[in-house]
Design a protein around this motif. Structure first.
Motif, PDB file in Angstrom:
ATOM      1  N   ASN A 263       0.821  -1.207   0.000  1.00 37.26           N
ATOM      2  CA  ASN A 263       0.000   0.000   0.000  1.00 37.26           C
ATOM      3  C   ASN A 263       0.856   1.257   0.000  1.00 37.26           C
ATOM      4  O   ASN A 263       0.552   2.234  -0.706  1.00 37.26           O
ATOM      5  N   LEU A 264       1.934   1.258   0.776  1.00 40.10           N
ATOM      6  CA  LEU A 264       2.848   2.401   0.790  1.00 40.10           C
ATOM      7  C   LEU A 264       3.472   2.598  -0.594  1.00 40.10           C
ATOM      8  O   LEU A 264       3.613   3.730  -1.070  1.00 40.10           O
TER       9      LEU A 264
ATOM     10  N   VAL B 126       0.799   4.130  -2.749  1.00 41.89           N
ATOM     11  CA  VAL B 126       0.598   5.552  -2.444  1.00 41.89           C
ATOM     12  C   VAL B 126       1.654   6.398  -3.140  1.00 41.89           C
ATOM     13  O   VAL B 126       1.358   7.483  -3.666  1.00 41.89           O
TER      14      VAL B 126
ATOM     15  N   GLY C 264       0.480   6.760  -6.603  1.00 43.03           N
ATOM     16  CA  GLY C 264      -0.669   7.671  -6.639  1.00 43.03           C
ATOM     17  C   GLY C 264      -0.266   9.122  -6.489  1.00 43.03           C
ATOM     18  O   GLY C 264      -0.776  10.011  -7.192  1.00 43.03           O
ATOM     19  N   TYR C 265       0.675   9.390  -5.578  1.00 45.76           N
ATOM     20  CA  TYR C 265       1.108  10.773  -5.351  1.00 45.76           C
ATOM     21  C   TYR C 265       1.945  11.309  -6.511  1.00 45.76           C
ATOM     22  O   TYR C 265       1.914  12.500  -6.816  1.00 45.76           O
TER      23      TYR C 265
ATOM     24  N   PHE D 104      -9.675   6.121   0.587  1.00 46.27           N
ATOM     25  CA  PHE D 104      -8.297   6.590   0.390  1.00 46.27           C
ATOM     26  C   PHE D 104      -8.090   7.948   1.045  1.00 46.27           C
ATOM     27  O   PHE D 104      -7.029   8.222   1.617  1.00 46.27           O
TER      28      PHE D 104
ATOM     29  N   SER E  93      -7.174   7.408   4.617  1.00 47.88           N
ATOM     30  CA  SER E  93      -6.221   6.356   4.984  1.00 47.88           C
ATOM     31  C   SER E  93      -4.901   6.908   5.523  1.00 47.88           C
ATOM     32  O   SER E  93      -4.190   7.592   4.816  1.00 47.88           O
ATOM     33  N   TYR E  94      -4.648   6.648   6.768  1.00 45.89           N
ATOM     34  CA  TYR E  94      -3.335   6.955   7.342  1.00 45.89           C
ATOM     35  C   TYR E  94      -2.960   5.949   8.438  1.00 45.89           C
ATOM     36  O   TYR E  94      -1.855   5.993   8.981  1.00 45.89           O
TER      37      TYR E  94
ATOM     38  N   TYR F  34       4.668  12.235   0.179  1.00 46.59           N
ATOM     39  CA  TYR F  34       5.397  11.084  -0.373  1.00 46.59           C
ATOM     40  C   TYR F  34       6.399  10.565   0.659  1.00 46.59           C
ATOM     41  O   TYR F  34       6.507   9.359   0.895  1.00 46.59           O
TER      42      TYR F  34
ATOM     43  N   TYR G  66       4.765   8.894   3.833  1.00 44.46           N
ATOM     44  CA  TYR G  66       4.322   7.525   3.574  1.00 44.46           C
ATOM     45  C   TYR G  66       5.478   6.572   3.301  1.00 44.46           C
ATOM     46  O   TYR G  66       5.418   5.389   3.666  1.00 44.46           O
TER      47      TYR G  66
ATOM     48  N   VAL H 148      -6.520   5.940  -7.015  1.00 38.50           N
ATOM     49  CA  VAL H 148      -6.969   6.357  -5.680  1.00 38.50           C
ATOM     50  C   VAL H 148      -7.983   5.364  -5.123  1.00 38.50           C
ATOM     51  O   VAL H 148      -7.927   4.966  -3.956  1.00 38.50           O
TER      52      VAL H 148
ATOM     53  N   LEU I 134      -6.240   1.968  -4.184  1.00 41.58           N
ATOM     54  CA  LEU I 134      -5.452   2.096  -2.954  1.00 41.58           C
ATOM     55  C   LEU I 134      -6.353   2.159  -1.731  1.00 41.58           C
ATOM     56  O   LEU I 134      -6.073   1.533  -0.705  1.00 41.58           O
TER      57      LEU I 134
END
Length: 473
Positions: free
Chosen positions: A122-123, A126, A129-130, A246, A249-250, A333, A336, A403, A406
């Motif tokens: 997932n990281l 991300v 995605g970023y 998403f 999500s943290y 970025y 994460y 997005v 994720l």
């Protein structure tokens, strides 16, 4: 001798020193405000810009309701997870430095491996995605200026590939920051940027509604007709759930953030306060941005509020907002990816403890500052990581779909399942008791939502791939 043994040896010598914590590590300095900054940097990310689109798919009833439900679930399960930072006593128990450590201490066995795969995948996702989101904002600045000079009907086609490469180069540089503890300044800058562009997006939505004097949208969301079939409506609604998941999500980096906090007070108490502050602030922003964006554009709400060109003017304000997005994503970025970097480097050190390439640090003098400690392994592996995420971003630059995937992939296991199961073990909650049943119902409901969101997002990717040509947009 393990790192933990060395830490305990140090503590035996320096236990009474003000320079070391109870685990022998250098004293942590994080506070409720630095934790809040980390969370807000992680949460109010690119996800906020897709919320008008998500609300448009669900409508005025389901949209805000789903946003509020996700905020409650996120806060509640994050509070459960924060209690799992220490094993046993919440004040003096053994620390769990990472999410995986917490799962290992409470659940153990095969679940640790499953958690590790999901968390770090997932990281990695991300980061992709970023990179996509940052390039879209850079392209938007270029297009905004083009529209201003040549008119709104101009083609103004711009490739995102060069901008992805630019973002990748920036991340290679920032990725050399050794660890999480040293990026709090970057998180604070990024958090300020996130408020900047969210406020601009909100302001433009309010202005649009005020100008037209009309609130767009419907109770049930986007209308079925020539543009959207009944099946597409279902898939898009599911995809919207993923986008909202998403946006919240943290949890996958919560334990790592908690490990930066000083004590007393107990880390769990500080983390719960930081979570409450962050989720409350985030939810207010999300409700305002999602709802006013939908009110302004209705069924035509763009997938990315500031880059979908629902707005053209004032062009300079759009440029400021999109530059703020890029600055924020540079920091997000790192927030994460630092846990992933730390995991790989810790594992490499354990496997090859005598390797100079992995352990040796070279002092690089910087005029006016302390020498920068350069590690060859860190330099090479983190650079390769950024290059891989950048190349994948070029191959699949679908913002809303990525997005959604994720959000769906990480929400249930990392935000709900593992925190609930660890809390049950930690607090010794009896099986089939009322509390146990309620927690399992919560977990089961969130699993169904995640499956639906994943199905909708994958359907979106399949649809987009039919017409996409790599490196041409």
């Amino acid at each position: 001798m393990t790192m933990a043994d060395k830490a305990h040896q140090v503590f035996e010598v320096y236990g009474e020193s003000k320079c070391f914590d109870d685990d022998g590590q250098i004293k942590r300095t994080g506070s409720v405000w630095t934790a809040s900054a980390h969370i807000i940097t992680a949460v109010i990310g690119s996800g906020v810009l897709s919320l008008a689109w998500a609300t448009a798919q669900l409508g005025w009833v389901a949209g805000p309701t789903v946003l509020l439900l996700f905020s409650f679930v996120t806060y509640y399960t994050s509070a459960l997870l924060s209690d799992c930072y220490r094993t046993g006593d919440p004040v003096t128990g053994k620390r769990n430095y990472t999410y995986m450590d917490a799962v290992r201490a409470n659940l153990g066995g095969f679940q640790v491996k499953i958690c590790g795969v999901i968390q770090y995948a997932n990281l990695f996702g991300v980061a992709i995605g970023y990179t996509i989101a940052a390039s879209i904002s850079m392209v938007a600045v270029n297009r905004s200026n083009c529209f201003h000079k040549q008119g709104h009907q101009a083609a103004c086609n711009v490739s995102s590939t060069p901008y992805m490469i630019m973002f990748g180069v920036m991340e290679i540089i920032f990725s050399q920051i050794p660890d999480f503890d040293q990026i709090s300044w970057l998180s604070i800058v990024a958090a300020v940027m996130s408020f900047t562009y969210s406020t601009i997006g909100l302001g433009l939505g309010v202005a649009q509604v005020a100008e037209t004097g009309k609130i767009e949208g419907s109770l049930t969301g986007i209308s079925i007709g020539a543009e959207v079939t009944e099946m597409q409506k279902i898939w898009r609604s599911f995809q919207a759930l993923g986008a909202i998941a998403f946006a919240y999500s943290y949890s996958l980096i919560l334990v790592e953030i908690q490990d930066t906090l000083k004590s007393p007070p107990a880390e769990a108490k500080t983390m719960k306060r930081a979570t409450l502050i962050s989720v409350a602030v985030t939810t207010v922003f999300y409700m305002l941005c999602g709802c006013f964006g939908y009110a302004a554009f209705g069924d035509q709400s763009p997938g990315n509020l500031l880059t979908g060109f629902g707005f053209y003017n004032p062009y300079w304000l759009l440029d400021i907002a999109n530059v703020a997005i890029v600055v924020h994503l540079v920091g997000a970025y790192q927030v994460y990816c630092q846990p992933l970097f730390a995991f790989v480097e810790k594992t490499a050190t354990q496997w090859y403890p005598d390797s100079k390439i992995i352990t040796k640090e070279i002092d690089v003098p910087i005029p006016g500052f302390k020498p920068f400690k350069l590690n060859l392994f860190r330099l090479v592996w983190r650079t390769i990581f950024v290059i891989i995420t950048t190349v994948i971003s070029m191959l699949m630059p679908f913002f809303n779909d990525v997005v959604g995937i994720l959000g769906a992939f990480g929400f249930w296991p990392l935000t709900v399942y593992f925190p609930v199961e660890m809390y049950i073990v930690q607090k010794r909650i009896t099986k089939w008791s009322g509390r146990w049943i309620c927690l399992q119902i919560l977990s089961g409901a969130c699993l169904v939502i995640s499956i639906a969101a994943a199905a909708g997002s994958f359907a979106g990717v399949v649809s987009d791939l039919k017409v996409y040509r790599p490196f041409q947009s």
